[in-house]
Design a protein around this motif. Sequence first.
Motif, short mmCIF file in Angstrom:
data_model
loop_
_atom_site.label_atom_id
_atom_site.label_comp_id
_atom_site.label_asym_id
_atom_site.label_seq_id
_atom_site.Cartn_x
_atom_site.Cartn_y
_atom_site.Cartn_z
N GLN A 1 43.85 45.94 46.61
CA GLN A 1 42.48 45.44 46.56
C GLN A 1 41.72 45.73 47.84
OE1 GLN A 1 41.62 42.01 44.36
NE2 GLN A 1 40.04 41.22 45.72
N LYS A 2 42.37 45.61 48.99
CA LYS A 2 41.66 45.79 50.26
C LYS A 2 41.68 47.22 50.77
CE LYS A 2 40.39 41.51 50.89
NZ LYS A 2 38.99 41.10 51.07
N ASN B 1 52.40 38.63 47.83
CA ASN B 1 50.97 38.68 47.48
C ASN B 1 50.15 39.40 48.53
OD1 ASN B 1 51.37 37.31 45.11
ND2 ASN B 1 50.74 35.31 45.89
N ASN C 1 34.10 36.07 41.52
CA ASN C 1 35.36 36.74 41.20
C ASN C 1 35.22 37.71 40.02
OD1 ASN C 1 36.75 35.48 43.25
ND2 ASN C 1 37.41 33.77 41.97
N THR D 1 39.05 49.64 45.65
CA THR D 1 39.26 48.74 46.79
C THR D 1 37.93 48.19 47.31
OG1 THR D 1 39.06 50.43 48.53
CG2 THR D 1 41.23 50.15 47.51
N GLU D 2 38.01 47.08 47.99
CA GLU D 2 36.81 46.46 48.56
C GLU D 2 36.19 47.35 49.62
OE1 GLU D 2 37.08 42.38 49.73
OE2 GLU D 2 38.27 41.83 47.98
N GLU E 1 50.67 43.24 48.11
CA GLU E 1 49.96 43.74 46.93
C GLU E 1 48.45 43.73 47.16
OE1 GLU E 1 49.48 42.87 42.13
OE2 GLU E 1 50.67 41.52 43.38
N TYR E 2 47.93 42.64 47.68
CA TYR E 2 46.49 42.48 47.87
C TYR E 2 45.97 43.45 48.93
CZ TYR E 2 42.30 39.52 47.36
OH TYR E 2 41.06 39.03 47.07
N LEU F 1 44.05 35.10 50.88
CA LEU F 1 44.06 36.51 50.48
C LEU F 1 42.67 37.13 50.58
CD1 LEU F 1 46.41 36.31 47.37
CD2 LEU F 1 46.95 37.32 49.58
N ALA F 2 41.65 36.37 50.23
CA ALA F 2 40.29 36.92 50.24
C ALA F 2 39.84 37.33 51.63
CB ALA F 2 39.32 35.89 49.66
N GLU G 1 35.84 41.70 40.14
CA GLU G 1 36.81 42.38 39.28
C GLU G 1 36.20 43.61 38.62
OE1 GLU G 1 38.49 39.67 36.48
OE2 GLU G 1 39.33 38.36 38.04
#
Length: 391
Positions: free
Chosen positions: A41-42, A33, A326, A338-339, A36-37, A217-218, A330
Amino acid sequence: MKQIFTDLHIHIGRTASGKAVKITGSRNLTLLNIIEYASFQKGLDMIGIIDCHSPEVLMEMDTYIAEGRMTQKNGGGLEMDGITIIPGSELEIYDDTCSGPIHVLCYLPTLNAMKGFSLWLSGKMKNIQLSSQRIYVTGIELQRKVKELGGLFIPAHIFTPFKSMYGSGVKQSLSEVFDPSLIDAVELGLSSNTEMADNIKELHAYPYVTNSDAHSLAKLGREYQILELKEASFQELEKALKGMDGRSIVANYGMDPLLGKYHETVCLKCHKPLGEEEAACSSCGHKIVKKGVAARIQELSTNSTKPERPPYIHQVPLEFIPGLGNKTLEKLLTYFSTEMQIIHAAPYEKLAEIVPVKIADYIKAAREGNLSLTVGGGGRYGSVYIKEENK
């Protein structure tokens, strides 16, 4: 040269089998995880997993290598799904030279080196499976072992009031506990920044790293650095820390220290801000007072000329933006990927098309430094609001 987005302090909450590694870490904070994250995402390129000494983590990584999903890089480090992993270990030392416990980060170039380190640790600590455990050797003995294995040694979150070098471990100087020549960098932590840390002259000899210390993860990437490297690898990371061959730290990105959980000295019961001389809270009478990072740095300050440093760029993690939950995140990620793109680069006009204007205003104000902050302390984060709201 490439710009490599790097967060070197990420915990594993559970192994693939569900076994706990970082007790306070999230259950979904698994190696797969995280990878992937961090990537999708990051927007990170290189991460430090600092629980790799745990035997079950090592077994899991061996499985991925056997399956061809993970590979050892020629320059050190491991690669999986386009992310470079620097294997590391967070440990706690508390020997006769320490005033209190100190957390340190030890990074090694290969999985085999980490296996040897884990075997060595297993005879010197009570539970080799868990993260951030006390090791029963001196700080200098640990430093020497890391160097023997070709590793990097970095004191962790050095000002945090609990379990850090200046927060609890030394009275005045890091030389009380460590060999200064065997330190490769220092990690600032969430409640300080470059300007604050450079008030202490002995730190001028070291590069600063800014990492998330993620327990979920966040939290990945809430602090990170951009490195200029030929490639993402252990050897290139080492060169950047030493400023060798054109490799460098381009910039440190971190939360405004005012938002950090331990920036201000507060009453641990009612969280009223306290002055330096207050031994008890004037509001509730509570006598347990933990000195905040700002006060501790002021106490250690040598007021010397500050060295040239890479810029320290304040950022507000998206989790601090009021109303950004959330589902809204999304939507933003669907468009901006990405963030980091959302925080630093997404055009305001496009943000306002996708999410409520007030959220877009917050992101824009955070980017421009136009947010007001309530100060964190005593284990509570600060918070943000747009300056006009205060009127």
